[in-house]
Design an enzyme around this catalytic site. Structure first.
Site, PDB file in Angstrom:
ATOM      1  N   TYR A 151       0.865  -1.187   0.000  1.00 38.53           N
ATOM      2  CA  TYR A 151       0.000   0.000   0.000  1.00 38.53           C
ATOM      3  C   TYR A 151       0.895   1.228   0.000  1.00 38.53           C
ATOM      4  CZ  TYR A 151      -3.352   3.552   1.280  1.00 38.53           C
ATOM      5  OH  TYR A 151      -4.129   4.690   1.282  1.00 38.53           O
ATOM      6  N   ASP A 239       9.210   2.321   1.001  1.00 42.41           N
ATOM      7  CA  ASP A 239       8.098   3.087   1.556  1.00 42.41           C
ATOM      8  C   ASP A 239       8.003   2.803   3.056  1.00 42.41           C
ATOM      9  OD1 ASP A 239       5.741   4.257   2.297  1.00 42.41           O
ATOM     10  OD2 ASP A 239       4.539   3.398   0.666  1.00 42.41           O
ATOM     11  N   LYS A 266       3.343  10.142   8.708  1.00 46.13           N
ATOM     12  CA  LYS A 266       2.697   9.715   9.952  1.00 46.13           C
ATOM     13  C   LYS A 266       3.501  10.094  11.186  1.00 46.13           C
ATOM     14  CE  LYS A 266       0.027   5.991   7.803  1.00 46.13           C
ATOM     15  NZ  LYS A 266      -1.305   6.575   7.869  1.00 46.13           N
TER      16      LYS A 266
END
Length: 420
Positions: A151, A239, A266
């Protein structure tokens, strides 16, 4: 519990829904994010403090959602609040650089010693978009290789590995430029790259993909990707939007792998919107505006002082000792839950401070099962993500970890019993 009803518009009815003149909820389906949806009308958060959150139904919960892993220090950490308020009081954002950007850059690059520079964005999605553009700009190539279950946000390219349910609305040309391969299939990796080595701009890896049920990528697969990328002039993008929290040098540091570009977000924003792409100096030169023909990169709120100040405080509060402590708490949760759910047909996966319970032998869990586990957890005062990814935060201690494990195990057993 609010009863679920279907209105004449086919929408879930909820007393919180505010409707416009033509009868539609002002938010599609009643949700500001599709990722909030758990199959029934959702509770609303009203207050958070440390590892706890209270909702509008009068219930207190252990917050292991932590805004989809971004609140590494839980809710309203006083030092982060102080940093954000200080920045906000001086001006929320400007059209010229701010000094807090340099502070967060220094904090981040200290943790990524193989990389040289960083450019901030508003989200992890934007960071991945920027990384892909840098890779394409530097190589003059178009194609991108990804793994099934990875993702990488919600850009058109990033949606492709999600399969048909994600690619509706994505142009055929974009889909054709993305090559998904099975996770950990080294033969497929070699075959894909060596079939057209001069076509690939980038290989993108998520080393602990949540969409694949928090399955680890093997050392062999990661190091094969690094070797192929180096041999064929392909940019290796790791990632770490979620996984940076798992090691002081990120999860790539745990693998001993050096990416060409690394994306994150994040954790580095202290609870505010943020993303970042860090990389080797020769690649980051592609977005250096002092150089001719550089790639334009903007974003009205990219690198805004509130996110930068809060993010710098968050990283200062997360030294290696705290990384190790939080990872150890994660091991306590996994071992405790594993012991209690043995024989239920479920297992618990993850690494460090990330935990996820899934049915045995399953990578992609169906929505109905995920929703059942979410609500069983909610009823026991435990909040996870709608995919039931749990993330720990630094206000937690061993007692909280044990309590969290008990609540999760009880929820899994309840779902398992109902399936029987």
């Amino acid at each position: 519990m609010v009863a679920e009803q279907i209105t004449e518009h086919g929408l879930v009815d909820d007393p919180h829904l505010r409707r416009g003149a033509r009868g539609y909820p002002l938010l599609p389906g009643g949700y500001g994010r599709s990722t909030y949806y758990t199959g029934r009308p959702s509770p609303y958060a009203v207050r958070g403090e440390g590892y706890r959150v209270w909702d509008d139904r009068g219930r207190e919960h252990i917050d292991a959602n932590n805004n989809f892993t971004s609140l590494i220090h839980g809710n309203a950490h006083p030092e982060i609040v102080e940093a954000a308020v200080r920045a906000l009081s001086a001006g929320a954002s400007w059209g010229i650089p701010n000094l807090d950007e340099w502070e967060l850059a220094e904090q981040l690059m200290t943790r990524l010693p193989s990389l040289d520079q960083v450019r901030f964005t508003n989200s992890g999605t934007e960071a991945v978009m920027a990384a892909i553009r840098i890779a394409r700009g530097s190589t003059g190539r178009d194609r991108v290789l990804v793994t099934d279950g990875g993702y990488h946000g919600t850009s058109d390219v990033a949606l492709v590995p999600g399969g048909p349910s994600y690619t509706r609305g994505v142009p055929r040309g974009v889909i054709d430029d993305v090559t998904p391969i099975p996770l950990n299939d080294v033969s497929a990796l070699h075959a894909a790259v060596e079939a057209a080595p001069a076509a690939y701009a980038a290989i993108i890896l998520d080393l602990l993909p949540n969409r694949a049920g928090l399955l680890h990528i093997t050392d062999e697969f990661v190091h094969s990707a690094r070797e192929l990328a180096s041999r064929h002039g392909i940019v290796l993008i790791i990632d770490e939007v979620i996984s940076l929290r798992l090691g002081y040098h990120g999860i790539s540091g745990e693998y001993g792998i050096e990416p060409d570009l690394l994306t994150t977000g994040k954790t580095i924003g202290g609870g505010f919107p943020v993303g970042a792409v860090a990389g080797r100096g020769e690649l980051m030169a592609e977005v250096d505006p002092t150089k001719p023909n550089s790639l334009p990169h903007g974003g009205t709120f990219s690198g805004n002082p509130v996110s930068m100040a809060a993010g710098a405080a968050a990283l200062r509060l997360y030294p290696e000792s705290e990384v190790l402590r939080l990872n150890a708490l994660g091991e306590i949760v996994r071992s405790s839950v594993s012991a209690r759910i043995a024989g239920t047909g479920w297992t618990v996966r993850g690494q460090g401070s990330l935990i996820r319970a899934v049915p045995e032998g399953v990578n992609k869990v169906d929505d109905a099962t995920q929703h059942r586990l979410w609500w069983e957890s909610y009823e026991r005062g435990l909040l996870g993500s709608p995919a039931n990814l749990l993330s720990l935060s630094t206000p937690m201690d061993k007692a909280v970890a044990v309590d969290l494990a008990d609540r999760l195990a009880d929820a899994v057993i309840a779902v398992s019993d109902k399936q029987d």
